[in-house]
Design an enzyme around this catalytic site. Structure first.
Site, PDB file in Angstrom:
ATOM      1  N   GLU A 226       0.879  -1.166   0.000  1.00 45.89           N
ATOM      2  CA  GLU A 226       0.000   0.000   0.000  1.00 45.89           C
ATOM      3  C   GLU A 226       0.915   1.215   0.000  1.00 45.89           C
ATOM      4  OE1 GLU A 226      -3.516   2.401   2.427  1.00 45.89           O
ATOM      5  OE2 GLU A 226      -2.532   0.696   3.399  1.00 45.89           O
TER       6      GLU A 226
ATOM      7  N   ASP B 247      -2.466  12.214  -2.654  1.00 41.56           N
ATOM      8  CA  ASP B 247      -2.546  13.636  -2.985  1.00 41.56           C
ATOM      9  C   ASP B 247      -2.597  13.738  -4.510  1.00 41.56           C
ATOM     10  OD1 ASP B 247      -2.078  16.351  -3.520  1.00 41.56           O
ATOM     11  OD2 ASP B 247      -0.706  16.558  -1.815  1.00 41.56           O
TER      12      ASP B 247
END
Length: 217
Positions: free
Chosen positions: A46, A120
C-alpha cells in the site's frame, strides 16, 4: 508535537515497523519473504498508506498473503504498526520511506500487487511528476511487480483519475477494469468494504469514489 514525540519513541520498539536506524532497514531488499515474513506468500504494497487502514484491513482478510504499508510519516505509521501488534498479525509490515525509494527496498519481481489509496492528486502542473501514477512512478512499479501484477487506484479526484486513464492509454495499457462511481458499480466488491478515513469523509460529503485496476507487464 508532544504526541508525535511519544509515537516516534514508541516506534522504536514496534517490530511491525521498519524505519531508519533499525537493522533491517538497509538489508531488507529482496528478502522480505525470507527474513521478515518467513514464508513464500505473495506481497501486496500500500503506497502512501497513512494510518494503514488498507494494509491492516487486507491482512485480516487474506492471511495467506503478506502486506506492507509504505509512508514517510512516522506518527501515522505508529497507528498501523500498533494495530498490527494488537491483533498479532504475522503478515503485516510497515516501512517508513518515500515512494521514490522503492528500488532501495524491493528487488525486481518481488511484489504481486500495489494499492494506491486516496493519494494527494497534485493538481498543479508543476507537480505532475509527483503524482503517484505519473510515468516516473509507473516505471518503479513495473520494475518491482511480478508478471501479471496488479495496481489498484482509489481516489476522489476526477483530475487524477482522468490523468491516469489518459496516461495508460498513451502507453498502450488497457485497464483490467475501472469505474467513476465505485459505490454505484458492480466493482464494489473489489475493495472488500475497507474504507480509509479520507474515504469515509468523502462519502459523507456525497462525493463519488473512482476506482481503477491495471497491469504494467
Amino acid at each position: 508535537m508532544r504526541q508525535k514525540r511519544k509515537r516516534f519513541e514508541a516506534n522504536k520498539s514496534l517490530d511491525h515497523l521498519i524505519e531508519p536506524e533499525k537493522p533491517l532497514y538497509k538489508n531488507i531488499k529482496g528478502k522480505w519473504n525470507l527474513v521478515y515474513f518467513q514464508n513464500n506468500h505473495p506481497i501486496t504494497l500500500e503506497i502512501g498508506c497513512g494510518h494503514g487502514a488498507y494494509t491492516i484491513g487486507l491482512a485480516k482478510l487474506f492471511p495467506e498473503r503478506n502486506f506492507i504499508g509504505i509512508d514517510i510519516k512516522g506518527d501515522r505509521l505508529w497507528k498501523g504498526a500498533q494495530e498490527a501488534k494488537d491483533y498479532a498479525l504475522q503478515n503485516v509490515a510497515f516501512l517508513r520511506a518515500q515512494a521514490t525509494q522503492l528500488l532501495e527496498f524491493f528487488e525486481e519481481n518481488e511484489v504481486a500487487e500495489i494499492w494506491i489509496t486516496f493519494p494527494d492528486p497534485r493538481p498543479k502542473t508543476r507537480d505532475i511528476k509527483r503524482r503517484l501514477t505519473s510515468m516516473r512512478f509507473l516505471k518503479l512499479y513495473k520494475t518491482i511487480l511480478i508478471q501479471d501484477g496488479h495496481v489498484h487506484l482509489k481516489t476522489d479526484s476526477s483530475l487524477l483519475f482522468a490523468y491516469t486513464l489518459d496516461l495508460l492509454q498513451r502507453q498502450g495499457i488497457a485497464p483490467y477494469n475501472y469505474t467513476r462511481d465505485l459505490y454505484g458499480s458492480a466493482l464494489i466488491s473489489n475493495h472488500f468494504g475497507i474504507q480509509t478515513t479520507y474515504e469515509k469523509r468523502f462519502i459523507a460529503e456525497g462525493m463519488q469514489i473512482h476506482y481503477l485496476c491495471f497491469g504494467l507487464k
